[in-house]
Design a protein around this motif. Structure first.
Motif, mmCIF file in Angstrom:
data_model
loop_
_atom_site.group_PDB
_atom_site.id
_atom_site.type_symbol
_atom_site.label_atom_id
_atom_site.label_comp_id
_atom_site.label_asym_id
_atom_site.label_seq_id
_atom_site.Cartn_x
_atom_site.Cartn_y
_atom_site.Cartn_z
ATOM 1 N N GLN A 46 0.836 -1.204 0.000
ATOM 2 C CA GLN A 46 0.000 0.000 0.000
ATOM 3 C C GLN A 46 0.870 1.253 0.000
ATOM 4 O O GLN A 46 0.558 2.240 -0.682
ATOM 5 N N ASP A 47 1.946 1.214 0.757
ATOM 6 C CA ASP A 47 2.871 2.350 0.767
ATOM 7 C C ASP A 47 3.472 2.567 -0.620
ATOM 8 O O ASP A 47 3.602 3.708 -1.092
ATOM 9 N N ALA A 48 3.857 1.463 -1.261
ATOM 10 C CA ALA A 48 4.419 1.565 -2.612
ATOM 11 C C ALA A 48 3.397 2.161 -3.577
ATOM 12 O O ALA A 48 3.742 3.014 -4.414
ATOM 13 N N GLU A 49 2.153 1.739 -3.464
ATOM 14 C CA GLU A 49 1.109 2.267 -4.337
ATOM 15 C C GLU A 49 0.865 3.755 -4.089
ATOM 16 O O GLU A 49 0.560 4.506 -5.019
ATOM 17 N N LEU A 50 0.999 4.176 -2.842
ATOM 18 C CA LEU A 50 0.850 5.592 -2.521
ATOM 19 C C LEU A 50 1.904 6.419 -3.249
ATOM 20 O O LEU A 50 1.594 7.460 -3.860
ATOM 21 N N ILE A 51 3.145 5.972 -3.209
ATOM 22 C CA ILE A 51 4.221 6.692 -3.896
ATOM 23 C C ILE A 51 4.006 6.647 -5.405
ATOM 24 O O ILE A 51 4.181 7.656 -6.112
ATOM 25 N N LYS A 52 3.623 5.483 -5.924
ATOM 26 C CA LYS A 52 3.366 5.362 -7.362
ATOM 27 C C LYS A 52 2.310 6.363 -7.817
ATOM 28 O O LYS A 52 2.457 7.011 -8.859
ATOM 29 N N ALA A 312 9.697 2.439 4.829
ATOM 30 C CA ALA A 312 8.260 2.656 5.007
ATOM 31 C C ALA A 312 8.006 3.790 5.990
ATOM 32 O O ALA A 312 7.109 4.616 5.791
ATOM 33 N N HIS A 313 8.783 3.830 7.048
ATOM 34 C CA HIS A 313 8.608 4.880 8.052
ATOM 35 C C HIS A 313 8.987 6.259 7.522
ATOM 36 O O HIS A 313 8.487 7.276 8.003
ATOM 37 N N ALA A 314 9.866 6.291 6.513
ATOM 38 C CA ALA A 314 10.340 7.575 5.984
ATOM 39 C C ALA A 314 9.307 8.268 5.096
ATOM 40 O O ALA A 314 9.447 9.449 4.783
ATOM 41 N N GLY A 320 2.727 11.799 0.076
ATOM 42 C CA GLY A 320 2.763 10.596 -0.739
ATOM 43 C C GLY A 320 4.124 10.263 -1.298
ATOM 44 O O GLY A 320 4.233 9.687 -2.393
ATOM 45 N N MET A 321 5.169 10.611 -0.569
ATOM 46 C CA MET A 321 6.527 10.329 -1.036
ATOM 47 C C MET A 321 7.514 10.482 0.107
ATOM 48 O O MET A 321 7.158 10.964 1.190
ATOM 49 N N ILE A 322 8.744 10.066 -0.133
ATOM 50 C CA ILE A 322 9.824 10.254 0.835
ATOM 51 C C ILE A 322 10.518 11.573 0.524
ATOM 52 O O ILE A 322 11.002 11.775 -0.598
ATOM 53 N N PRO A 323 10.574 12.474 1.477
ATOM 54 C CA PRO A 323 11.250 13.761 1.220
ATOM 55 C C PRO A 323 12.768 13.609 1.269
ATOM 56 O O PRO A 323 13.293 12.567 1.681
ATOM 57 N N SER A 324 13.460 14.644 0.847
ATOM 58 C CA SER A 324 14.907 14.680 1.006
ATOM 59 C C SER A 324 15.245 14.863 2.480
ATOM 60 O O SER A 324 14.364 15.110 3.319
ATOM 61 N N THR A 325 16.510 14.773 2.812
ATOM 62 C CA THR A 325 16.922 14.924 4.206
ATOM 63 C C THR A 325 16.620 16.315 4.746
ATOM 64 O O THR A 325 16.481 16.487 5.956
ATOM 65 N N LEU A 344 11.458 -1.608 -3.430
ATOM 66 C CA LEU A 344 11.773 -2.281 -2.172
ATOM 67 C C LEU A 344 10.516 -2.776 -1.469
ATOM 68 O O LEU A 344 10.493 -3.885 -0.923
ATOM 69 N N LEU A 345 9.469 -1.971 -1.473
ATOM 70 C CA LEU A 345 8.271 -2.282 -0.698
ATOM 71 C C LEU A 345 7.264 -3.153 -1.447
ATOM 72 O O LEU A 345 6.366 -3.735 -0.826
ATOM 73 N N ASN A 346 7.416 -3.244 -2.770
ATOM 74 C CA ASN A 346 6.495 -4.092 -3.538
ATOM 75 C C ASN A 346 7.244 -4.739 -4.692
ATOM 76 O O ASN A 346 6.926 -4.539 -5.862
ATOM 77 N N TRP A 347 8.237 -5.527 -4.338
ATOM 78 C CA TRP A 347 9.110 -6.180 -5.328
ATOM 79 C C TRP A 347 8.323 -7.197 -6.145
ATOM 80 O O TRP A 347 7.579 -8.005 -5.618
ATOM 81 N N GLN A 348 8.524 -7.154 -7.481
ATOM 82 C CA GLN A 348 7.785 -8.051 -8.358
ATOM 83 C C GLN A 348 8.682 -8.916 -9.229
ATOM 84 O O GLN A 348 8.240 -9.499 -10.223
#
Length: 373
Positions: A46-52, A312-314, A320-325, A344-348
């Motif tokens: 679900q996290d991967a889909e959010l970023i997608k 996932a925590h980041a 809906g994404m991982i920010p920079s530092t 990483l979170l939804n490897w296919q």
């Protein structure tokens, strides 16, 4: 967003989609927990889909290079033809680079002049990494021509089942230079570890000079494990980045599974040092460590579980994404770390794709200069 450190045991309970249990390495090992439960796996998907969703709703607002980087990786993961336009953008980038080189570069002197122009970018940037790259490359500017542009574009065309119409000339240009001095120079490795890892494998892929083992030996001498504590965080990250790219390049970038025996020394290092890796490197490097385990089929690894929980925590759920530092949410700058997070979170799995023979529809209108091998 702060990255959680594995040295202390913290469990985060947040309602809904953002509910993730962060289980540090030591706790997972001591209590013999399964690295990733089915509930966690679903949440990670679900996290991967959010970023997608964040990126794909705006994918074609990005420049061709960034959209191509994202689309190729997603095509190799999913084989979904919806990414064909992004792959075409990548093909167009490859064709443009090779067209320019084929037309303008005939001699080593011209190759150096081409590299000199590219060197100005590094001269004007103020970061530690770019300044290191400028200093070590200013007396060998042809490396920027050969390693950064020519090899990368030729290898990508080859992966697609394509070549440039002046392929023979381009191969002759490669042969004007001995790559071993670049690949075995400790100062070059300190500045360009990941790139050199890519390039030595590209040379092998193109049936040119094989200096893979020379590079790996030099890399190990440049970064002995006993000296990790003496490295700056920047140099430690460069080491880990280099290790992940040895694996990535050997897989031809997520196309083929990895033989764990061949790279046991890398996986052993990651397993022993995952706490230090999570402490001292950025999210994109952490994600690459995790993907290295997926490429090897090491799905039950506690090290993989640690990287997944950290990434996932980041994620900032609102953005809906991982920010920079430094908290930046610009899509173009964040594409690299976020596409890695999706994988990483939804490897296919691995797919040797797209190729002109297996997915001809993707290649029905080839950019000028590219032809079938």
């Amino acid at each position: 967003m702060l990255k959680l450190k594995p040295a202390s045991f913290i469990t985060i309970a947040i309602l809904g989609l953002s509910q993730l249990a962060f289980t540090p390495t030591a706790f997972a090992k001591n209590n013999q927990l399964q690295p990733t439960t089915s509930i966690q796996a679903t949440r990670y998907q679900q996290d991967a889909e959010l970023i997608k969703h964040t990126f794909e709703s705006q994918l074609y607002t990005l420049n061709a290079s960034t959209a191509g980087h994202y689309g190729l990786r997603m095509f190799r993961q999913t084989l979904d033809p919806k990414y064909s336009a992004a792959v075409w953008s990548d093909m167009a980038r490859v064709a443009s680079t090779l067209n320019e080189i084929a037309a303008e570069i005939q001699t080593p002197k011209q190759a150096k002049a081409y590299g000199q122009k590219k060197l100005q970018y590094y001269k004007t940037k103020g970061t530690t990494r770019t300044q290191m790259r400028y200093e070590v490359t200013k007396d060998k500017p042809e490396y920027l021509f050969l390693g950064i542009d020519l090899l990368g574009a030729m290898a990508r065309a080859d992966e697609y089942g394509l070549k440039h119409k002046y392929n023979k000339h381009l191969h002759n240009l490669i042969r004007q230079f001995d790559f071993k001095p670049y690949a075995t120079d400790p100062e070059m490795i300190k500045a360009w570890a990941a790139q050199l890892a890519n390039q030595v494998y590209w040379l092998r892929q193109l049936d040119e000079q094989d200096v893979v083992n020379d590079f790996i030996t030099a890399f190990q001498k440049t970064y002995p494990d006993s000296q990790d504590k003496q490295l700056s965080d920047q140099q430690y990250a460069n080491k880990i980045y280099g290790l992940t790219h040895i694996i990535f390049a050997a897989s031809e970038y997520y196309q083929h599974p990895i033989d764990t025996k061949e790279f046991a020394w890398i996986y052993d290092y990651f397993d022993k040092n995952i706490e230090q890796i999570l402490e001292r490197t950025k999210d994109d490097v952490v994600a690459e460590v995790g993907i290295s385990y997926l490429l090897a089929g090491k799905l039950d690894s506690p090290t993989l579980a640690d990287t997944q929980a950290t990434i996932a925590h980041a994620i900032d759920k609102k953005q809906g994404m991982i920010p920079s530092t430094d908290g930046d949410f610009e899509l173009r700058k964040g594409e690299h770390r976020n596409v890695l997070a999706i994988m990483l979170l939804n490897w296919q799995g691995t797919n040797a794709a797209p190729t002109i023979s297996q997915q001809p529809a993707v290649f029905k209108d080839l950019p000028y200069g590219l032809v079938k091998k």
